[in-house]
Design a protein around this motif. Sequence first.
Motif, PDB file in Angstrom:
ATOM      1  N   SER A   1       0.741  -1.365  -0.011  1.00 41.61           N
ATOM      2  CA  SER A   1       0.094  -0.029  -0.073  1.00 41.61           C
ATOM      3  C   SER A   1       0.725   1.345   0.068  1.00 41.61           C
ATOM      4  CB  SER A   1      -0.900  -0.036   1.324  1.00 41.61           C
ATOM      5  OG  SER A   1      -0.202  -0.080   2.248  1.00 41.61           O
ATOM      6  N   GLU A   2       2.084   1.209   0.375  1.00 40.41           N
ATOM      7  CA  GLU A   2       2.850   2.340   0.340  1.00 40.41           C
ATOM      8  C   GLU A   2       4.552   1.822  -0.105  1.00 40.41           C
ATOM      9  OE1 GLU A   2       2.087   5.367   3.285  1.00 40.41           O
ATOM     10  OE2 GLU A   2       4.265   4.803   3.932  1.00 40.41           O
ATOM     11  N   LYS A   3       5.116   2.875  -0.623  1.00 35.43           N
ATOM     12  CA  LYS A   3       6.599   2.612  -0.829  1.00 35.43           C
ATOM     13  C   LYS A   3       7.254   4.025  -0.642  1.00 35.43           C
ATOM     14  CE  LYS A   3       9.901   0.570  -4.149  1.00 35.43           C
ATOM     15  NZ  LYS A   3      10.101   0.053  -5.371  1.00 35.43           N
ATOM     16  N   LYS A   4       8.243   4.055  -0.078  1.00 34.58           N
ATOM     17  CA  LYS A   4       9.134   5.205   0.104  1.00 34.58           C
ATOM     18  C   LYS A   4      10.494   5.059  -0.262  1.00 34.58           C
ATOM     19  CE  LYS A   4       9.898   8.363   3.968  1.00 34.58           C
ATOM     20  NZ  LYS A   4       9.694   8.737   5.347  1.00 34.58           N
ATOM     21  N   GLU A   5      10.928   6.224  -0.995  1.00 30.79           N
ATOM     22  CA  GLU A   5      12.305   6.141  -1.154  1.00 30.79           C
ATOM     23  C   GLU A   5      12.655   7.739  -1.103  1.00 30.79           C
ATOM     24  OE1 GLU A   5      12.436   2.788  -4.822  1.00 30.79           O
ATOM     25  OE2 GLU A   5      12.981   4.667  -5.431  1.00 30.79           O
ATOM     26  N   GLY A   6      13.424   7.941  -0.108  1.00 32.22           N
ATOM     27  CA  GLY A   6      13.649   9.310   0.389  1.00 32.22           C
ATOM     28  C   GLY A   6      12.638  10.209   0.522  1.00 32.22           C
ATOM     29  N   ARG A   7      12.670  11.354  -0.161  1.00 26.05           N
ATOM     30  CA  ARG A   7      11.695  12.355   0.046  1.00 26.05           C
ATOM     31  C   ARG A   7      10.187  11.944  -0.899  1.00 26.05           C
ATOM     32  NH1 ARG A   7      12.208  16.649  -1.979  1.00 26.05           N
ATOM     33  NH2 ARG A   7      13.922  16.396  -3.273  1.00 26.05           N
ATOM     34  N   PHE A   8      10.338  10.654  -1.544  1.00 26.80           N
ATOM     35  CA  PHE A   8       9.187  10.388  -2.491  1.00 26.80           C
ATOM     36  C   PHE A   8       8.641   9.376  -1.873  1.00 26.80           C
ATOM     37  CE2 PHE A   8      10.267  13.382  -5.737  1.00 26.80           C
ATOM     38  CZ  PHE A   8      11.798  13.627  -5.755  1.00 26.80           C
ATOM     39  N   THR A   9       7.210   9.331  -2.051  1.00 29.18           N
ATOM     40  CA  THR A   9       6.308   8.054  -1.292  1.00 29.18           C
ATOM     41  C   THR A   9       5.308   7.997  -2.538  1.00 29.18           C
ATOM     42  OG1 THR A   9       6.981   8.713   0.808  1.00 29.18           O
ATOM     43  CG2 THR A   9       5.034   7.360   0.353  1.00 29.18           C
ATOM     44  N   ILE A  10       4.878   6.599  -2.767  1.00 23.00           N
ATOM     45  CA  ILE A  10       3.862   6.313  -3.618  1.00 23.00           C
ATOM     46  C   ILE A  10       2.701   5.455  -2.452  1.00 23.00           C
ATOM     47  CG2 ILE A  10       2.877   4.900  -5.310  1.00 23.00           C
ATOM     48  CD1 ILE A  10       5.269   4.628  -6.640  1.00 23.00           C
ATOM     49  N   SER A  11       1.664   6.004  -2.570  1.00 23.10           N
ATOM     50  CA  SER A  11       0.472   5.681  -1.639  1.00 23.10           C
ATOM     51  C   SER A  11      -0.384   4.942  -2.473  1.00 23.10           C
ATOM     52  CB  SER A  11      -0.146   6.730  -0.977  1.00 23.10           C
ATOM     53  OG  SER A  11       0.542   7.263   0.111  1.00 23.10           O
ATOM     54  N   PHE A  12      -0.680   3.499  -2.325  1.00 21.88           N
ATOM     55  CA  PHE A  12      -1.496   2.843  -3.246  1.00 21.88           C
ATOM     56  C   PHE A  12      -2.894   2.293  -2.743  1.00 21.88           C
ATOM     57  CE2 PHE A  12      -1.776   0.525  -7.331  1.00 21.88           C
ATOM     58  CZ  PHE A  12      -2.639  -0.393  -6.884  1.00 21.88           C
ATOM     59  N   ASN A  13      -3.836   2.569  -3.192  1.00 18.34           N
ATOM     60  CA  ASN A  13      -5.313   2.310  -2.931  1.00 18.34           C
ATOM     61  C   ASN A  13      -6.058   1.153  -3.693  1.00 18.34           C
ATOM     62  OD1 ASN A  13      -8.130   2.026  -1.931  1.00 18.34           O
ATOM     63  ND2 ASN A  13      -7.878   4.016  -0.762  1.00 18.34           N
ATOM     64  N   LYS A  14      -5.750   0.278  -3.669  1.00 20.06           N
ATOM     65  CA  LYS A  14      -6.261  -0.904  -4.539  1.00 20.06           C
ATOM     66  C   LYS A  14      -7.674  -0.874  -4.633  1.00 20.06           C
ATOM     67  CE  LYS A  14      -5.596  -5.816  -6.009  1.00 20.06           C
ATOM     68  NZ  LYS A  14      -5.031  -6.971  -5.491  1.00 20.06           N
ATOM     69  N   SER A  15      -8.413  -0.923  -3.471  1.00 23.44           N
ATOM     70  CA  SER A  15      -9.831  -0.770  -3.816  1.00 23.44           C
ATOM     71  C   SER A  15     -10.361   0.345  -4.424  1.00 23.44           C
ATOM     72  CB  SER A  15     -10.551  -1.170  -2.611  1.00 23.44           C
ATOM     73  OG  SER A  15     -10.131  -0.034  -1.547  1.00 23.44           O
ATOM     74  N   ALA A  16      -9.854   1.440  -4.222  1.00 25.78           N
ATOM     75  CA  ALA A  16     -10.328   2.843  -5.046  1.00 25.78           C
ATOM     76  C   ALA A  16      -9.853   2.844  -6.153  1.00 25.78           C
ATOM     77  CB  ALA A  16      -9.860   3.911  -4.237  1.00 25.78           C
ATOM     78  N   LYS A  17      -8.833   2.102  -6.534  1.00 22.64           N
ATOM     79  CA  LYS A  17      -7.983   2.066  -7.955  1.00 22.64           C
ATOM     80  C   LYS A  17      -7.373   3.524  -8.140  1.00 22.64           C
ATOM     81  CE  LYS A  17     -11.440   0.371 -10.113  1.00 22.64           C
ATOM     82  NZ  LYS A  17     -12.686  -0.269 -11.363  1.00 22.64           N
ATOM     83  N   GLN A  18      -6.487   3.810  -7.175  1.00 14.65           N
ATOM     84  CA  GLN A  18      -5.979   5.049  -7.126  1.00 14.65           C
ATOM     85  C   GLN A  18      -4.515   4.955  -6.373  1.00 14.65           C
ATOM     86  OE1 GLN A  18      -8.388   7.637  -4.753  1.00 14.65           O
ATOM     87  NE2 GLN A  18      -9.761   8.016  -6.336  1.00 14.65           N
ATOM     88  N   PHE A  19      -3.478   5.691  -6.930  1.00  9.32           N
ATOM     89  CA  PHE A  19      -2.322   5.945  -6.403  1.00  9.32           C
ATOM     90  C   PHE A  19      -1.859   7.323  -6.525  1.00  9.32           C
ATOM     91  CE2 PHE A  19       0.337   5.600 -10.637  1.00  9.32           C
ATOM     92  CZ  PHE A  19      -0.790   5.220 -11.305  1.00  9.32           C
TER      93      PHE A  19
END
Lengths: 112, 112
Positions: free
Chosen positions: B55-73
């Motif tokens: 649901s989340e991946k962080k690299e330094g100052r950058f983070t991806i948040s992923f919401n599979k049920s909402a089909k959003q990132f």
Amino acid sequence: EPEVTQTPSHQVTQMGQEVILRCVPISNHLYFYWYRQILGQKVEFLVSFYNNEISEKSEIFDDQFSVERPDGSNFTLKIRSTKLEDSAMYFCASSDLRERAFFGQGTRLTVV
Amino acid sequence: QQQVKQSPQSLIVQKGGISIINCAYENTAFDYFPWYQQFPGKGPALLIAIRPDVSEKKEGRFTISFNKSAKQFSLHIMDSQPGDSATYFCAASKPNTDKLIFGTGTRLQVFP
């Protein structure tokens, strides 16, 4: 850091002329791609190439387009008879795994 | 079904602030979601990517948040810097395909 190299950086051509855009992918990569970006718009997939053949192409990649890997290092995109709407930035990309694509600096193609 | 919708089109953030860019997709077959950063006159550069099993991946100052049920990132840039000023593209791809489907891009400007 290895990089994808594209030449020329800018190509101006007359409508109806043939152009060849050249790319040197990263040396140990096996998958090669061409994308294009019309000014101010999103990046669009054109074609992918693996094992010396096209693995996938988009509806944009019609009979006017062809790709070739003439030797062990170059990967080319040919547009046979350019149209005004072919004016765009063309990006070559390569990857060692599917999806993890590294892009070149692009060739700006201007059709006049 | 093949589209990736990205918002906002442009974003202005003060230095030190958080930049948030959102993407939504419809095709549940997508299983790879990268973010690319593009500076003027350059090709897109892979910034960070995520798969739907986290649901989340962080690299330094950058983070991806992923919401599979909402089909959003979304991409979060913490402590935004003027050097982060660029156009950011989200993208998605399906298994066993080379094609990246790009969003329409977000032009980020970070002011000191």
